[in-house]
Design a protein around this motif. Sequence first.
Motif, short mmCIF file in Angstrom:
data_model
loop_
_atom_site.label_atom_id
_atom_site.label_comp_id
_atom_site.label_asym_id
_atom_site.label_seq_id
_atom_site.Cartn_x
_atom_site.Cartn_y
_atom_site.Cartn_z
N LYS A 47 7.03 0.87 7.14
CA LYS A 47 7.60 -0.34 5.88
C LYS A 47 6.38 -0.80 5.49
O LYS A 47 6.30 -0.90 4.24
CB LYS A 47 8.51 -1.43 6.58
CG LYS A 47 9.88 -1.02 6.76
CD LYS A 47 10.58 -0.11 5.51
CE LYS A 47 12.18 -0.14 6.34
NZ LYS A 47 13.01 0.30 5.36
N LEU A 48 4.93 -0.12 5.71
CA LEU A 48 3.87 -1.15 5.07
C LEU A 48 3.43 0.16 4.32
O LEU A 48 3.10 -0.15 3.30
CB LEU A 48 3.09 -1.55 5.97
CG LEU A 48 1.68 -1.66 5.69
CD1 LEU A 48 1.99 -2.81 4.39
CD2 LEU A 48 0.81 -1.83 6.57
N LYS A 65 1.36 -15.07 5.99
CA LYS A 65 0.30 -14.51 6.49
C LYS A 65 0.02 -12.92 6.94
O LYS A 65 0.04 -12.37 6.52
CB LYS A 65 0.55 -15.12 7.99
CG LYS A 65 1.27 -16.31 7.95
CD LYS A 65 1.73 -16.64 9.69
CE LYS A 65 2.19 -17.90 9.88
NZ LYS A 65 2.23 -18.31 11.17
N LEU A 66 -2.20 -13.01 6.40
CA LEU A 66 -2.31 -12.09 6.58
C LEU A 66 -2.78 -11.66 8.05
O LEU A 66 -2.76 -10.38 8.24
CB LEU A 66 -4.51 -12.94 6.77
CG LEU A 66 -5.59 -11.94 7.33
CD1 LEU A 66 -5.43 -10.96 5.73
CD2 LEU A 66 -6.77 -12.91 6.84
N ASP A 67 -1.98 -12.77 9.40
CA ASP A 67 -1.88 -11.49 10.88
C ASP A 67 -0.96 -10.35 10.34
O ASP A 67 -0.13 -9.54 11.55
CB ASP A 67 -1.84 -12.47 12.03
CG ASP A 67 -0.79 -12.99 11.86
OD1 ASP A 67 -0.34 -13.44 10.86
OD2 ASP A 67 -0.34 -13.83 13.23
N ARG A 68 0.45 -11.41 9.57
CA ARG A 68 1.83 -10.08 8.99
C ARG A 68 1.22 -8.45 8.41
O ARG A 68 1.74 -7.86 9.06
CB ARG A 68 2.58 -10.45 8.19
CG ARG A 68 3.01 -12.01 9.11
CD ARG A 68 4.09 -11.24 10.83
NE ARG A 68 2.98 -12.18 11.37
CZ ARG A 68 3.35 -11.67 12.46
NH1 ARG A 68 4.27 -10.63 12.99
NH2 ARG A 68 1.67 -11.19 13.38
N LEU A 69 -0.19 -8.79 8.00
CA LEU A 69 -1.00 -7.14 7.26
C LEU A 69 -1.66 -6.19 8.19
O LEU A 69 -1.16 -5.27 7.57
CB LEU A 69 -1.14 -8.01 6.45
CG LEU A 69 -1.87 -6.37 5.24
CD1 LEU A 69 -0.76 -5.80 4.46
CD2 LEU A 69 -2.22 -7.21 3.76
N LEU A 79 -6.70 -1.76 3.62
CA LEU A 79 -5.71 -2.15 2.69
C LEU A 79 -5.76 -2.59 1.43
O LEU A 79 -5.05 -2.27 0.98
CB LEU A 79 -4.41 -2.80 3.50
CG LEU A 79 -4.11 -2.16 4.70
CD1 LEU A 79 -3.68 -3.98 5.80
CD2 LEU A 79 -2.48 -1.61 5.08
N LEU A 80 -6.43 -3.51 1.53
CA LEU A 80 -7.08 -3.86 0.11
C LEU A 80 -7.58 -2.90 -0.06
O LEU A 80 -7.17 -3.34 -2.17
CB LEU A 80 -8.05 -5.09 0.79
CG LEU A 80 -8.74 -5.97 -1.05
CD1 LEU A 80 -6.85 -6.88 -1.27
CD2 LEU A 80 -9.23 -7.14 -0.48
N ILE A 83 -5.11 -1.46 -1.54
CA ILE A 83 -3.76 -2.02 -3.46
C ILE A 83 -4.77 -1.54 -4.56
O ILE A 83 -3.80 -2.03 -5.64
CB ILE A 83 -3.65 -2.97 -2.47
CG1 ILE A 83 -2.74 -3.24 -0.98
CG2 ILE A 83 -3.38 -4.41 -3.69
CD1 ILE A 83 -2.48 -4.56 -0.50
N GLN A 84 -6.07 -1.91 -4.31
CA GLN A 84 -6.75 -2.19 -6.27
C GLN A 84 -6.76 -0.79 -6.05
O GLN A 84 -6.92 -1.16 -7.44
CB GLN A 84 -8.24 -3.17 -4.79
CG GLN A 84 -7.86 -4.38 -4.84
CD GLN A 84 -9.16 -5.43 -4.68
OE1 GLN A 84 -10.19 -3.71 -3.90
NE2 GLN A 84 -9.45 -6.07 -4.72
N ALA A 85 -6.94 -0.08 -5.56
CA ALA A 85 -6.80 1.50 -6.23
C ALA A 85 -5.95 2.17 -7.29
O ALA A 85 -5.95 2.01 -7.51
CB ALA A 85 -6.90 2.20 -5.00
#
Length: 182
Positions: A47-48, A65-69, A79-80, A83-85
Amino acid sequence: MLVGYARTSTLDQTAGLAAQERDLHQAGCEKLFVEQVSSVDVTARQKLTEALEFIREGDTLIVTKLDRLARSVAHLHELLSMIQAKGAALKILDMGIDTSTPTGKLMLNIMGGVAEFERSIMLERQREGIAKAKAQGKYKGRKPTAMSQAEKVKQLHSEGMKPVQIAETVGISRASVYRCLE
């Protein structure tokens, strides 16, 4: 579009998952990606992957929360970058961080740096503690398992037993049997 991602590690954490979904809806998420899977096996987090494929330019991926990601600072930066790309942003509700703003990007980078610093300090202290314990003769390390069985392995091999049978009999791996026989 505001896109939410919620995750718990085990199936019995239904209350935690429901709370995440509630918070994401309250934050205005129009689409949610929800799963119950451990963060350790990144390949199992389907799902991620779907959420990251779904987001488009101008979207914001929101987590409670950050730890969920992310499972680590390196994973967070990976991941960031993804996302930013895509021209999207990341928002972490409990920390009030929104990477669509310069302050949000700064705060995330500062937190990441602090986390890495804390980890390196902890590892340094651990190494110092082990060195001190070794000097005092209190730390011997892990007891060798396979090599302590080397004589028995050699004896069984000389009696004609095959390495696979030796491994099963002695309770060590086949690779360890070969190392003992070298």
